[in-house]
Design an enzyme around this catalytic site. Structure first.
Site, PDB file in Angstrom:
ATOM      1  N   ASP A 137      56.438  28.233 -21.891  1.00 20.33           N
ATOM      2  CA  ASP A 137      55.783  27.267 -22.931  1.00 20.33           C
ATOM      3  C   ASP A 137      56.203  25.880 -22.648  1.00 20.33           C
ATOM      4  O   ASP A 137      56.946  25.511 -21.845  1.00 20.33           O
ATOM      5  CB  ASP A 137      56.981  27.654 -24.011  1.00 20.33           C
ATOM      6  CG  ASP A 137      56.180  27.267 -25.379  1.00 20.33           C
ATOM      7  OD1 ASP A 137      55.178  26.536 -25.306  1.00 20.33           O
ATOM      8  OD2 ASP A 137      56.637  27.726 -26.594  1.00 20.33           O
ATOM      9  N   HIS A 152      53.813  29.883 -25.124  1.00 18.70           N
ATOM     10  CA  HIS A 152      53.727  29.956 -26.877  1.00 18.70           C
ATOM     11  C   HIS A 152      53.113  31.050 -27.497  1.00 18.70           C
ATOM     12  O   HIS A 152      52.089  31.440 -27.086  1.00 18.70           O
ATOM     13  CB  HIS A 152      53.230  28.362 -27.390  1.00 18.70           C
ATOM     14  CG  HIS A 152      53.716  28.037 -28.580  1.00 18.70           C
ATOM     15  ND1 HIS A 152      54.817  27.519 -28.607  1.00 18.70           N
ATOM     16  CD2 HIS A 152      53.001  27.855 -29.696  1.00 18.70           C
ATOM     17  CE1 HIS A 152      55.114  27.162 -30.022  1.00 18.70           C
ATOM     18  NE2 HIS A 152      54.079  27.425 -30.473  1.00 18.70           N
ATOM     19  N   CYS A 154      56.731  29.239 -34.086  1.00 10.81           N
ATOM     20  CA  CYS A 154      55.967  27.840 -33.801  1.00 10.81           C
ATOM     21  C   CYS A 154      56.699  26.744 -34.890  1.00 10.81           C
ATOM     22  O   CYS A 154      57.866  26.560 -34.860  1.00 10.81           O
ATOM     23  CB  CYS A 154      54.618  28.018 -34.130  1.00 10.81           C
ATOM     24  SG  CYS A 154      53.424  26.610 -33.350  1.00 10.81           S
TER      25      CYS A 154
END
Length: 247
Positions: A183, A215, A123
């Site tokens: 994502d 994600h 991330c």
């Protein structure tokens, strides 16, 4: 090689010589090996990240995660520390590079070090992993779905970040990128742009994409977890580090 390991909290020297907390895990034995700097995600220096540090030790590496939020909220819970840092716009790029550089230096100072150090992040940490690899002399970098390596944050995005398009020509080491095709940050189009830039600049890289994964597909404690993608990703990380860091 024994699968025994030890883990502890240590103090390292971060940017400008700041004394910061870090979590260190090491396999037993005095054989030479590479090191891995784990950059924690935006939710902070938490249990899930420390489990990853121990996993790299189990794979045969000295591994360390600097607590990037040490200064803002010493002793606070990961959630509280992350809230404080998020409210201030996140960790600056300059400070991130200095703290990761300090963690890499700590690993190289260990008597078991073979001199090689890699970095990994998920991330926000994925973007920071690429940033560190552009600014520091590292030997391998892994970007797990890092947002805004390419692409532009919206004006209301809570973190003060820019993309790294202008820095990618300075990437110093091989890069492994792992992304979900579902994502949005990064989107498949942004991953395409990253791959085009790496190719145009003659960089050594591997990009892998997973269908039915969005994600945070590595996060075992979230609904976003995808077993097949995460297991394949871990296998690719292990092979990538074995090739570039030794084991």
């Amino acid at each position: 090689m024994s699968d025994s390991l030890s883990a502890t909290t240590v103090r390292i020297s971060g940017v400008d010589g700041d004394d910061i907390e870090a979590y260190l895990a090491r396999p037993d034995g005095d054989h030479r090996r590479g090191g891995v700097v784990v950059i924690h995600h935006l939710p902070g220096y938490d249990r899930a990240t420390k489990e990853m540090v121990r996993r790299f030790a189990e794979l045969g590496y000295d591994a360390i995660c600097p607590n990037l939020y040490s200064r803002e909220a010493p002793g606070a819970s990961p959630d509280d520390a992350a809230a404080v840092v998020r409210a201030r716009g996140g960790v600056s790029d300059e400070r991130l590079v200095g703290d990761v550089g300090g963690a890499a230096a700590y690993l190289r100072s260990l008597p078991t070090s073979n001199g090689k150090v890699g970095v990994i992040g998920h991330c926000s940490g994925g973007r920071q992993s690429v940033l560190a690899a552009c600014r520091l002399e590292l030997d391998a970098a892994v970007d797990c779905y890092g947002a805004f390596v390419t692409g532009t944050p919206s004006p209301d995005y809570p973190l003060k970040v820019t993309n790294l398009v202008d820095q990618l020509p300075n990437l110093h080491c091989a890069l492994l990128g792992l992304f979900g095709n579902e994502d949005s940050y990064p989107s498949p189009e942004q991953v395409d742009e990253l791959e085009q830039l790496l190719q145009a600049n003659g960089k050594t890289y591997e990009i892998h994409r997973y269908d039915d994964a969005g994600h945070a597909f590595f996060a075992v404690n979230r609904p976003s977890y995808r077993v097949a993608a995460a297991n394949d990703g871990w296998e690719r990380i292990a092979a990538f580090y074995a090739a570039h860091l030794g084991s």
